[in-house]
Design an enzyme around this catalytic site. Structure first.
Site, PDB file in Angstrom:
ATOM      1  N   TYR A   1     -16.866  -1.529   6.696  1.00  0.00           N
ATOM      2  CA  TYR A   1     -16.000  -0.417   7.097  1.00  0.00           C
ATOM      3  C   TYR A   1     -16.635   0.945   6.810  1.00  0.00           C
ATOM      4  O   TYR A   1     -15.918   1.950   6.710  1.00  0.00           O
ATOM      5  CB  TYR A   1     -14.643  -0.534   6.411  1.00  0.00           C
ATOM      6  CG  TYR A   1     -13.687  -1.499   7.095  1.00  0.00           C
ATOM      7  CD1 TYR A   1     -13.258  -1.280   8.411  1.00  0.00           C
ATOM      8  CD2 TYR A   1     -13.193  -2.621   6.438  1.00  0.00           C
ATOM      9  CE1 TYR A   1     -12.375  -2.146   9.044  1.00  0.00           C
ATOM     10  CE2 TYR A   1     -12.303  -3.495   7.068  1.00  0.00           C
ATOM     11  CZ  TYR A   1     -11.903  -3.247   8.369  1.00  0.00           C
ATOM     12  OH  TYR A   1     -11.031  -4.100   8.997  1.00  0.00           O
TER      13      TYR A   1
ATOM     14  N   GLU B   1     -21.374  -6.252  14.342  1.00  0.00           N
ATOM     15  CA  GLU B   1     -20.418  -6.922  13.453  1.00  0.00           C
ATOM     16  C   GLU B   1     -20.651  -8.440  13.429  1.00  0.00           C
ATOM     17  O   GLU B   1     -20.533  -9.069  12.382  1.00  0.00           O
ATOM     18  CB  GLU B   1     -18.989  -6.575  13.871  1.00  0.00           C
ATOM     19  CG  GLU B   1     -18.654  -5.109  13.593  1.00  0.00           C
ATOM     20  CD  GLU B   1     -17.301  -4.658  14.121  1.00  0.00           C
ATOM     21  OE1 GLU B   1     -16.965  -3.480  13.907  1.00  0.00           O
ATOM     22  OE2 GLU B   1     -16.575  -5.455  14.755  1.00  0.00           O
TER      23      GLU B   1
ATOM     24  N   ASN C   1      -2.526  -5.232   8.861  1.00  0.00           N
ATOM     25  CA  ASN C   1      -2.194  -5.460  10.271  1.00  0.00           C
ATOM     26  C   ASN C   1      -2.866  -6.708  10.863  1.00  0.00           C
ATOM     27  O   ASN C   1      -3.133  -6.775  12.062  1.00  0.00           O
ATOM     28  CB  ASN C   1      -2.490  -4.198  11.092  1.00  0.00           C
ATOM     29  CG  ASN C   1      -3.939  -3.782  11.015  1.00  0.00           C
ATOM     30  OD1 ASN C   1      -4.746  -4.466  10.388  1.00  0.00           O
ATOM     31  ND2 ASN C   1      -4.279  -2.678  11.660  1.00  0.00           N
TER      32      ASN C   1
ATOM     33  N   HIS D   1      -8.727  -7.790  12.714  1.00  0.00           N
ATOM     34  CA  HIS D   1      -9.734  -6.794  13.119  1.00  0.00           C
ATOM     35  C   HIS D   1     -10.357  -7.271  14.411  1.00  0.00           C
ATOM     36  O   HIS D   1     -10.542  -8.485  14.606  1.00  0.00           O
ATOM     37  CB  HIS D   1     -10.841  -6.679  12.057  1.00  0.00           C
ATOM     38  CG  HIS D   1     -12.050  -5.949  12.580  1.00  0.00           C
ATOM     39  ND1 HIS D   1     -12.144  -4.580  12.564  1.00  0.00           N
ATOM     40  CD2 HIS D   1     -13.173  -6.403  13.216  1.00  0.00           C
ATOM     41  CE1 HIS D   1     -13.291  -4.222  13.153  1.00  0.00           C
ATOM     42  NE2 HIS D   1     -13.936  -5.310  13.548  1.00  0.00           N
TER      43      HIS D   1
ATOM     44  N   LYS E   1      -7.126 -11.124   8.815  1.00  0.00           N
ATOM     45  CA  LYS E   1      -7.107 -10.371   7.552  1.00  0.00           C
ATOM     46  C   LYS E   1      -6.246 -11.050   6.474  1.00  0.00           C
ATOM     47  O   LYS E   1      -5.449 -11.950   6.771  1.00  0.00           O
ATOM     48  CB  LYS E   1      -6.593  -8.956   7.843  1.00  0.00           C
ATOM     49  CG  LYS E   1      -7.541  -8.111   8.706  1.00  0.00           C
ATOM     50  CD  LYS E   1      -7.007  -6.688   8.860  1.00  0.00           C
ATOM     51  CE  LYS E   1      -7.965  -5.805   9.637  1.00  0.00           C
ATOM     52  NZ  LYS E   1      -7.437  -4.410   9.756  1.00  0.00           N
TER      53      LYS E   1
HETATM   54  P1  ADP Z   1      -8.368  -0.861  14.462  1.00  0.00           P
HETATM   55  O1  ADP Z   1      -8.390  -1.952  13.409  1.00  0.00           O
HETATM   56  O2  ADP Z   1      -7.176  -0.986  15.368  1.00  0.00           O
HETATM   57  O3  ADP Z   1      -9.665  -0.728  15.217  1.00  0.00           O
HETATM   58  P2  ADP Z   1      -9.151   1.544  12.977  1.00  0.00           P
HETATM   59  O4  ADP Z   1     -10.565   1.184  13.313  1.00  0.00           O
HETATM   60  O5  ADP Z   1      -8.690   2.935  13.297  1.00  0.00           O
HETATM   61  O6  ADP Z   1      -8.126   0.525  13.669  1.00  0.00           O
HETATM   62  O7  ADP Z   1      -8.892   1.322  11.423  1.00  0.00           O
HETATM   63  C1  ADP Z   1      -9.458   0.221  10.747  1.00  0.00           C
HETATM   64  C2  ADP Z   1      -8.420  -0.365   9.830  1.00  0.00           C
HETATM   65  O8  ADP Z   1      -8.097   0.565   8.801  1.00  0.00           O
HETATM   66  C3  ADP Z   1      -7.056  -0.678  10.488  1.00  0.00           C
HETATM   67  O9  ADP Z   1      -7.031  -1.892  11.196  1.00  0.00           O
HETATM   68  C4  ADP Z   1      -6.143  -0.701   9.279  1.00  0.00           C
HETATM   69  O10 ADP Z   1      -6.251  -1.922   8.553  1.00  0.00           O
HETATM   70  C5  ADP Z   1      -6.727   0.428   8.432  1.00  0.00           C
HETATM   71  N1  ADP Z   1      -6.036   1.703   8.712  1.00  0.00           N
HETATM   72  C6  ADP Z   1      -6.186   2.495   9.808  1.00  0.00           C
HETATM   73  N2  ADP Z   1      -5.395   3.588   9.742  1.00  0.00           N
HETATM   74  C7  ADP Z   1      -4.737   3.508   8.552  1.00  0.00           C
HETATM   75  C8  ADP Z   1      -3.773   4.323   7.876  1.00  0.00           C
HETATM   76  N3  ADP Z   1      -3.336   5.463   8.424  1.00  0.00           N
HETATM   77  N4  ADP Z   1      -3.322   3.904   6.678  1.00  0.00           N
HETATM   78  C9  ADP Z   1      -3.762   2.754   6.106  1.00  0.00           C
HETATM   79  N5  ADP Z   1      -4.675   1.924   6.678  1.00  0.00           N
HETATM   80  C10 ADP Z   1      -5.156   2.292   7.890  1.00  0.00           C
HETATM   81 MG    MG Z   2     -11.549  -0.186  14.547  1.00  0.00          MG
END
Ligand code: ADP
Ligand code: MG
Length: 140
Positions: free
Chosen positions: A51, A128, A114, A117, A11
């Site tokens: 997304y 994807e 973070n 992905h 990312k």
């Molecule tokens: P992951 O990436 O671990 O699969 P999710 O699919 O739940 O997590 O969420 C997709 C992405 O959305 C996360 O990696 C993060 O970048 C963002 N995200 C998730 N939860 C939050 C939140 N509470 N606040 C801001 N961004 C979030």
């Molecule tokens: Mg996810």
């Protein structure tokens, strides 16, 4: 266990801080092979489509803005149990909850920014990968 393929994104927070190689090293150290890779600037439409599953979440707008803020590196990772293994190497979504040694523990800035992905299941992995790669771009 079987040889699987999964989809990964390095990312913007990681590409911006020049951490691409360090992130890839984590995958390779875990036995995952990079069988496709390209650095792209995602468009808003591409990020919104990718997304779409999160479109009703309060963070959706912020997430799309973040994903188009800098280039990303999209990749296909291959290996034994690759989908689960990638999620393990990534660590928990919120770096505050991520285990020692994981990518998110070492590099992520926040729950939103973070660093990586990774697909969460075989169906999403296939979808994807197709969203970003043609078959002839994947060289196992
Ligand atoms: P992951 O990436 O671990 O699969 P999710 O699919 O739940 O997590 O969420 C997709 C992405 O959305 C996360 O990696 C993060 O970048 C963002 N995200 C998730 N939860 C939050 C939140 N509470 N606040 C801001 N961004 C979030
Ligand atoms: Mg996810």
């Amino acid at each position: 266990m079987a040889i699987e393929r999964t989809f990964s994104i390095i990312k913007p927070d990681a590409t911006k801080r020049n951490l691409t190689g360090k992130v890839v090293a984590k995958f390779e150290d875990a036995g995952l092979r990079v069988v496709a890779s390209k650095r792209i600037q995602m468009s808003q439409a591409q990020a919104e489509g990718f997304y779409a599953v999160h479109k009703d979440r309060p963070f959706f707008g912020e997430l799309v803005e973040f994903m188009i803020s800098e280039p990303v590196v999209v990749q296909v990772l291959e290996g034994e149990d690759a989908i689960a293994k990638n999620r393990e190497v990534m660590g928990a979504t919120n770096p505050a909850d991520a285990a020692e040694g994981t990518i998110r523990k070492e590099f992520a800035l926040s729950i939103g920014e973070n660093s990586v992905h990774g697909s969460d299941a075989p169906e999403t992995a296939a979808e994807e990968i197709k969203y970003f790669f043609n078959d002839d771009e994947i060289v196992g």
